[in-house]
Design an enzyme around this catalytic site. Structure first.
Site, PDB file in Angstrom:
ATOM      1  N   SER A  14       0.843  -1.191   0.000  1.00 45.24           N
ATOM      2  CA  SER A  14       0.000   0.000   0.000  1.00 45.24           C
ATOM      3  C   SER A  14       0.882   1.246   0.000  1.00 45.24           C
ATOM      4  CB  SER A  14      -0.956  -0.037   1.200  1.00 45.24           C
ATOM      5  OG  SER A  14      -1.845   1.049   1.171  1.00 45.24           O
TER       6      SER A  14
ATOM      7  N   ASP B 223      -4.317  -5.290   5.788  1.00 43.76           N
ATOM      8  CA  ASP B 223      -4.856  -6.037   4.656  1.00 43.76           C
ATOM      9  C   ASP B 223      -3.951  -7.208   4.295  1.00 43.76           C
ATOM     10  OD1 ASP B 223      -6.454  -6.735   2.511  1.00 43.76           O
ATOM     11  OD2 ASP B 223      -5.576  -5.253   1.153  1.00 43.76           O
TER      12      ASP B 223
ATOM     13  N   HIS C 249      -2.630  -1.006  -3.373  1.00 44.36           N
ATOM     14  CA  HIS C 249      -3.815  -0.175  -3.160  1.00 44.36           C
ATOM     15  C   HIS C 249      -3.687   1.114  -3.966  1.00 44.36           C
ATOM     16  CE1 HIS C 249      -4.221  -2.161   1.083  1.00 44.36           C
ATOM     17  NE2 HIS C 249      -4.635  -2.955   0.111  1.00 44.36           N
TER      18      HIS C 249
END
EC number: 3.1.1.61
Length: 358
Positions: free
Chosen positions: A167, A291, A194
């Site tokens: 991310s 995540d 992401h």
């Protein structure tokens, strides 16, 4: 917290400042262009800065480059959702910006309120981030032009696969790892970064230009080829499946059960179902949140291989830390060392990912 807002539009400076006023203890100043920003950075020494890209006198990228040399600080880029905006924003991330917010409606101030909570969240988080400037390594045009073309993995009965979850701070980290992998790296690699949709397309195109490996965005169902890098499509989730007995990946609508998209958790869970834990090589990189931590821990506990970026080398260490809390024994390293570990694991295992104990 001292925040510097940099934008050539007086209305945009006011709108962004009003949004950031809701941050507790925020002290805000503004700058009208890159030259004004550098002057205020040196004199006022802000904790964090928001930066527009297109400005007169000195544009955002030039300003960013100079600040990273003279007085590095966390910078959040505000950019458009256009393809051109995505390309420029990616360049800013490589130059040292820690994060970005895509402005809906481009220069329309009224629509900026749609992402006001996101702007506040990212600016607050950025103030705590580590600033890292990624070294630009050159690859000759000839090397890029003659990419290593691997055949479709037709006899890969175990359906072996590498997955990177990443991310905030990811683009430069991912490119560093991929640059250090050999051209004959024998697994397909899925990069779950992401990002909004237009940004993942630009990211895949940039990687494809700069790396020896072929790079594709997963914008439709694709059969996975050995030695090819795949970038999950932004604003979608991605799953691993089989098509006519061959390993494949495809985008799917966002699953509201997951907080981040593309979802690392959903991707790894689908890979576990399709490939089995012991045929997966997973790498958790810099980023906010957790995540994919639970699913990668399951891979590690199921005799697959899992590595994590050393948290002290991350722009944001939350994702690796979340994984290490679940499986503290997994190896960690810098991006360069992770590439070495991935290479050694695949070479030692020859054709199968049966690694035994870590």
């Amino acid at each position: 917290m001292k925040i510097l807002v940099v934008d050539d539009s007086a209305l945009m400076r006011t709108t962004i400042s009003d949004i950031l006023q809701n941050i507790p203890n925020a002290e805000i100043k503004t700058a009208r262009d890159g030259m004004d920003a550098i002057d205020k950075v040196m004199k006022w020494q802000p904790d964090v800065m928001t930066l527009d890209i297109n400005m007169p006198n000195m544009d955002g990228l030039t300003c960013l480059t100079q600040i990273m040399v003279e007085r590095p600080l966390p910078i959040v880029m505000l950019s458009s959702l256009t393809h051109e905006g995505a390309i420029t924003t990616l360049e800013a991330l490589y130059l040292g910006a820690v994060d970005f917010v895509a402005k809906p409606g481009g220069t329309i101030c009224g629509r900026l309120q749609e992402v006001a909570p996101l702007i506040r969240e990212k600016v607050r988080a950025a103030a705590k981030m580590r600033v890292k400037v990624h070294t630009q390594l050159s690859v000759s045009p000839a090397e890029v032009e003659h990419k290593h073309k691997s055949p479709v993995v037709e006899n890969n009965e175990d359906h072996q696969l590498a997955i990177m979850g990443v991310s905030t701070g990811g683009p430069g980290t991912v490119e560093t790892i991929l640059r250090h992998l050999p051209a004959d790296f024998s697994l397909p690699i899925i990069v779950n970064q992401h990002m909004p949709e237009s940004f993942t397309a630009a990211f895949a195109q940039r990687l494809n230009r700069h790396l020896q490996q072929p790079v594709k965005e997963i914008n439709r169902a694709l059969v996975l080829e050995a030695g090819t890098v795949y970038v999950c499509k932004g604003d979608r989730d991605c799953i691993v499946t089989l098509r006519d007995g061959k390993l494949a990946a495809m985008p799917t609508p966002n699953d509201s059960h997951f907080s981040w998209h593309p979802s690392v958790s959903k991707l790894v869970a689908s890979a576990i179902r399709t490939c089995g834990e012991d045929n997966l090589l997973c790498v958790m990189l810099t980023g906010m949140g957790d995540d994919g931590a639970t699913e990668m821990a399951q891979v590690a506990q199921g005799n697959g291989i899992v590595f994590a970026q050393e948290p002290t080398t991350c722009v944001v260490p939350s994702m690796p830390e979340a994984l290490l809390k679940r499986v503290p024994h997994i190896p960690t390293g810098t991006p360069e060392h992770l590439a070495y570990l991935m290479t050694e694991v695949v070479r030692q295992s020859s054709r199968e990912l049966h690694y035994g104990n870590h």
